[in-house]
Motif scaffolding. Structure first.
Motif, PDB file in Angstrom:
ATOM      1  N   ASP A   1       0.803  -1.222   0.000  1.00 47.34           N
ATOM      2  CA  ASP A   1       0.000   0.000   0.000  1.00 47.34           C
ATOM      3  C   ASP A   1       0.834   1.270   0.000  1.00 47.34           C
ATOM      4  O   ASP A   1       0.357   2.341   0.361  1.00 47.34           O
ATOM      5  N   GLY A   2       2.100   1.168  -0.407  1.00 48.64           N
ATOM      6  CA  GLY A   2       2.951   2.340  -0.485  1.00 48.64           C
ATOM      7  C   GLY A   2       4.406   1.992  -0.275  1.00 48.64           C
ATOM      8  O   GLY A   2       4.793   0.814  -0.275  1.00 48.64           O
TER       9      GLY A   2
ATOM     10  N   LEU B   1       0.399   2.600  -4.675  1.00 47.39           N
ATOM     11  CA  LEU B   1      -0.699   2.223  -3.797  1.00 47.39           C
ATOM     12  C   LEU B   1      -1.145   0.789  -4.055  1.00 47.39           C
ATOM     13  O   LEU B   1      -0.738   0.165  -5.036  1.00 47.39           O
TER      14      LEU B   1
ATOM     15  N   LYS C   1       4.683   3.340   6.740  1.00 47.62           N
ATOM     16  CA  LYS C   1       4.409   3.796   5.371  1.00 47.62           C
ATOM     17  C   LYS C   1       4.650   5.296   5.278  1.00 47.62           C
ATOM     18  O   LYS C   1       4.208   6.058   6.136  1.00 47.62           O
TER      19      LYS C   1
ATOM     20  N   ARG D   1       2.460   7.863  -7.853  1.00 48.90           N
ATOM     21  CA  ARG D   1       1.845   7.419  -6.608  1.00 48.90           C
ATOM     22  C   ARG D   1       1.859   5.893  -6.563  1.00 48.90           C
ATOM     23  O   ARG D   1       1.451   5.234  -7.528  1.00 48.90           O
TER      24      ARG D   1
ATOM     25  N   GLY E   1      -1.725   5.609  -0.354  1.00 47.00           N
ATOM     26  CA  GLY E   1      -0.433   5.268  -0.921  1.00 47.00           C
ATOM     27  C   GLY E   1       0.662   6.257  -0.567  1.00 47.00           C
ATOM     28  O   GLY E   1       0.564   7.014   0.394  1.00 47.00           O
ATOM     29  N   THR E   2       1.732   6.217  -1.364  1.00 45.81           N
ATOM     30  CA  THR E   2       2.880   7.109  -1.188  1.00 45.81           C
ATOM     31  C   THR E   2       3.091   7.906  -2.461  1.00 45.81           C
ATOM     32  O   THR E   2       3.140   7.336  -3.555  1.00 45.81           O
TER      33      THR E   2
ATOM     34  N   ASP F   1       4.054   8.917   3.586  1.00 51.44           N
ATOM     35  CA  ASP F   1       3.046   9.619   2.793  1.00 51.44           C
ATOM     36  C   ASP F   1       3.667  10.204   1.529  1.00 51.44           C
ATOM     37  O   ASP F   1       3.047  10.199   0.461  1.00 51.44           O
TER      38      ASP F   1
END
Length: 412
Positions: free
Chosen positions: A177-178, A230, A192, A228, A241-242, A194
């Motif tokens: 998720d990132g 994710l 995680k 991004r 996500g990141t 940002d």
């Protein structure tokens, strides 16, 4: 209409059910008013299966036919995704690399993208198509042959399309998720991020983090593509996500952004090499010609006109390195006493743009490793990274200790 690029990796399209879930995400973006370019990988495990078939059929294969075979996995996924979207009443069609066309060099199995003309896809958007499903990882050479971009190449395809079509954003959907401060499977307290700067992501990717292909990050940084990362398995918000972005877009960050590691490293030492001008060029030209990917390099102090030269490379390239050095020695171009290979080492690195303006990171890293009884074999540094080679058995301990010491479980 604004353009959005969405890339789905192998695990995200591993089954027909997962393709349907991915297609629903695409449908959501279409409903927001985007024309969407979807880049797809082969279904999980399919590329490995195809590579296995090639090796079994022809161990000394023709690279052009290798590309023809292994690129077919993405074609299947692209067609299935387009069909799924059509079933959802979303106007979509599949595109293979040669149909776009994704123009590449002729370096089969490791081609580089040279241009992506937008005319064909933009004309289709103008005619009512809402989604172009493009087979990732592939292109076409000047000779008209199918090429592939190397493993992980679909990431590069996605970023290249985002740059070529001036997309609002490039979303990379994967099984995580990132981007994390380190691998959560090694350190349970991994956090995680940002946001992460392009330079930090580039270092982490090149040092062993498997989230993004290194070339895709290079492209994103060069063309200022908002990237991004994710998960395709979780519900998404606009902040999920990141985001990989310019350093200027990050207000505050930790001095160290993450800890990267690579298990499959080898330390090679040429003992008693003649210490004279040009010797390093001879050594590393021979290794380059043999396809050995050299990373860390250390030369010892000269003594009586002789010196030791140490370098690291992936463990699966050790035999190639040994053959190259033996051939050079036999030809009389390089003289050395012996070549010692240590294949039981790992590389651990700390990365962070904050290192530019903070001192003491190296001292702290070395103190932490010392306190855990971990001996450092080789050290290399850059402006935003410090890497060490250590015994592989201490790799997880080193990652966990450094993650704790730099308090990476806490946000800045």
């Amino acid at each position: 209409m604004p353009v959005l690029v969405m890339k789905f990796g192998g695990t995200s399209v591993a089954t027909l059910d997962r393709i349907r879930r991915a297609a629903k995400r695409v449908g959501v973006e279409v409903s927001k008013g985007y024309d969407v370019i979807v880049i797809v990988s082969a279904m999980s495990g399919k590329t490995n299966e195809l590579v296995g078939w090639v090796n079994e059929t022809s161990p000394m294969y023709d690279a052009r036919e290798y590309d023809a075979v292994v690129s077919s996995g993405e074609n299947v996924t692209a067609g299935l995704m387009a069909l799924t979207l059509q079933e959802m009443q979303v106007p979509a069609r599949s595109w293979q690399g040669w149909q776009v066309p994704v123009q590449t060099t002729s370096a089969h199995a490791s081609a580089r993208i040279e241009a992506i003309p937008s005319d064909n896809i933009m004309a289709s958007f103008g005619a009512g198509m809402k989604v172009a499903v493009v087979a990732g990882f592939q292109g076409v050479s000047p000779e008209g042959r199918i090429t592939t971009l190397g493993r992980g190449g679909s990431d590069t395809t996605a970023v290249a399309f985002a740059a070529a079509f001036e997309a609002d954003r490039c979303d990379i959907y994967t099984d995580v998720d990132g981007v994390y401060t380190t691998d959560p499977r090694v350190e349970s307290k991994a956090r995680k991020l940002d946001r992460i700067a392009f330079e930090e992501m580039l270092e982490l990717a090149s040092l062993g983090a498997k989230v993004l292909q290194t070339r895709s990050v290079e492209l994103a940084m060069r063309y200022k593509v908002k990237l991004r990362v994710l998960s395709s398995f979780e519900e998404q918000s606009d902040e999920a996500g990141t985001l990989v972005c310019d350093e200027e877009e990050i207000m505050e960050s930790n001095v160290v952004a993450g800890v990267a590691f690579s298990r499959d490293e080898a330390k090679m030492t040429l003992v008693s090499v003649a210490d004279r001008p040009g010797i390093a060029a001879l050594i590393f030209t021979a290794l380059s010609d043999a396809g050995v990917n050299v990373d860390m390099i250390v030369q010892n102090i000269s003594e009586e006109g002789r010196t030791d030269m140490t370098f690291s490379c992936p463990t699966d390239q050790v035999a190639r390195a040994e053959a190259a050095m033996d051939e050079a020695k036999g030809a009389g171009t390089i003289n050395f006493a012996e070549l010692i290979a240590d294949v039981d080492v790992a590389k651990v690195s700390v990365v962070g743009i904050g290192m530019r303006s903070h001192t003491g990171v190296a001292a702290k890293m070395f103190q932490v490793l010392s306190a855990e009884g971990i001996n450092i074999k080789v050290i290399t540094t850059s402006e935003i990274k410090i890497s060490v080679l250590i015994d592989r058995k201490y790799m997880e301990l080193a990652v966990q200790a450094l993650h704790d010491a730099f308090e990476l479980d806490k946000a800045a």
